[in-house]
Design an enzyme around this catalytic site. Structure first.
Site, short mmCIF file in Angstrom:
data_model
loop_
_atom_site.label_atom_id
_atom_site.label_comp_id
_atom_site.label_asym_id
_atom_site.label_seq_id
_atom_site.Cartn_x
_atom_site.Cartn_y
_atom_site.Cartn_z
N GLU A 43 1.32 5.62 -4.07
CA GLU A 43 1.93 6.88 -4.49
C GLU A 43 3.42 6.63 -4.70
O GLU A 43 4.04 5.86 -3.97
CB GLU A 43 1.73 7.93 -3.38
N LYS A 115 -3.05 15.56 -7.51
CA LYS A 115 -3.10 15.75 -6.05
C LYS A 115 -3.28 17.23 -5.70
O LYS A 115 -2.51 18.09 -6.16
CB LYS A 115 -1.81 15.22 -5.42
N CYS A 158 -2.79 10.05 -0.82
CA CYS A 158 -1.97 10.23 0.39
C CYS A 158 -2.45 11.32 1.36
O CYS A 158 -3.42 11.13 2.07
CB CYS A 158 -0.53 10.45 -0.03
O1 LIG Z 1 8.35 10.77 1.55
C1 LIG Z 1 8.69 10.94 0.40
O2 LIG Z 1 9.86 11.04 0.03
C2 LIG Z 1 7.66 10.96 -0.65
N1 LIG Z 1 6.43 11.35 -0.11
C3 LIG Z 1 5.50 11.81 -0.91
O3 LIG Z 1 5.71 11.81 -2.09
C4 LIG Z 1 4.22 12.38 -0.41
C5 LIG Z 1 4.35 13.85 -0.63
S1 LIG Z 1 5.86 14.50 0.06
N2 LIG Z 1 3.98 12.03 0.95
C6 LIG Z 1 2.88 12.37 1.63
O4 LIG Z 1 1.95 12.99 1.13
C7 LIG Z 1 2.91 11.88 3.06
C8 LIG Z 1 1.71 12.29 3.89
C9 LIG Z 1 1.94 11.88 5.29
O5 LIG Z 1 2.82 11.15 5.62
C10 LIG Z 1 1.01 12.39 6.34
O6 LIG Z 1 -0.03 12.99 6.02
O7 LIG Z 1 1.34 12.18 7.50
#
Ligand SMILES: O=C(O)CNC(=O)[C@H](CS)NC(=O)CCC(=O)C(=O)O
Length: 272
Positions: A43, A115, A158
């Site tokens: 991702e 997503k 993710c």
């Molecule tokens: O961190 C960033 O800057 C970028 N992250 C992302 O793009 C994505 C959406 S915010 N991260 C997740 O989905 C983490 C899930 C996760 O960590 C969990 O389910 O614990």
């Protein structure tokens, strides 16, 4: 379906599209050199930075990431999953779909997923994530692409990994291999990442290919790493650790059939 090698790529993507694509190219080349025929990028492989920067550049990221994936797949004659990049929503200026696409060695798109579950979470380490501020949630169940040689491949992204019903749907559709490209936070990842992936593998008796982000991506964002490939018994076949690199393992249809004979839980479902 034949036996083949798959690769889960691990990167430290930053708020720099060109730099990330150059890094991804090197890692794809490394995976191809080791014989991988199915390769997953994590991702945010093309861009990982503040939500506002991402949305400002979304159009360029979408175009270049799409072209990059097709070019790489064609050049190396492999199937590639681009594990999540922003694709602007037509008619809504400040929103993009967090999109994963699967492309084949002809550069043709095989499957596309937007997503569904967005990461709007206050992580106890003090970081606040509000993915829905810039991302439009997809509303469709993920696709499964049935390849004669690589098996039936299901997509997800993710945070989806916390919603087992999505993977149950994919396994009910006959999936053999489940992609979980991620940018898991370092804080949640240390306790949840491997456990969740192993659970999805075991309960659906499927292979899991989980490309990942690792390290310090920007500012105070740290990701967990440990891109991995897990077999349908739940055994971790390869783990990329914490540095950029690749986790490579064999996807073997005989092993898949063996596990499904030994543990026929999919046939014993009562409710879903
Ligand atoms: O961190 C960033 O800057 C970028 N992250 C992302 O793009 C994505 C959406 S915010 N991260 C997740 O989905 C983490 C899930 C996760 O960590 C969990 O389910 O614990």
């Amino acid at each position: 379906m034949k036996s083949y090698l798959a690769a889960a790529i691990q990167m430290t993507s930053q708020p720099d599209l060109e730099k990330n694509l150059a890094a991804a190219e090197e890692l794809i080349e490394l995976a191809v050199g080791k014989g991988a025929e199915l390769i997953g990028l994590p991702e945010n492989f093309a861009f990982m930075g503040a939500e506002s920067d991402k949305i400002a550049q979304a159009e360029t990221i979408a175009l270049k990431a799409d072209k990059f994936l097709r070019t790489m797949a064609q050049r190396f004659q492999v199937t590639i999953l681009g594990g999540g990049f922003p694709v602007p929503v037509t008619g809504i200026a400040d929103k993009a779909y967090n999109t994963a696409i699967l492309v084949d060695g002809n550069g043709a798109e095989l499957a596309r997923y937007q997503k569904v579950h967005l990461f709007d979470v206050n992580v106890p380490d003090g970081n606040t994530y509000q993915e829905s501020s810039t991302v439009m949630a997809g509303i469709d169940l993920p696709p499964i692409y049935g390849s004669d040689s690589l098996g039936k491949i299901g997509l997800s992204i993710c945070y989806d990994v916390r919603f087992p019903e999505l993977y149950r749907y994919l396994s009910q559709q006959g999936a053999d291999v489940l992609f979980v490209p991620a940018a898991f936070t370092a804080f949640t990842g240390k306790d949840h990442w491997k456990v969740l992936l192993q659970a999805r593998a075991i309960e659906n008796t499927c292979y899991i290919i989980a490309p990942a982000q690792t390290g310090n991506n920007y500012e105070r964002r740290y990701t967990h790493g440990h891109a991995m490939i897990i077999d349908p018994w739940g055994v971790v076949l390869a783990d990329a650790g914490e540095e950029a690199g690749v986790a490579i393992a064999e996807i073997n249809p005989q092993r898949l059939q063996q596990v499904r004979r030994q543990m026929p839980s999919l046939q014993h479902r009562v409710f879903v």
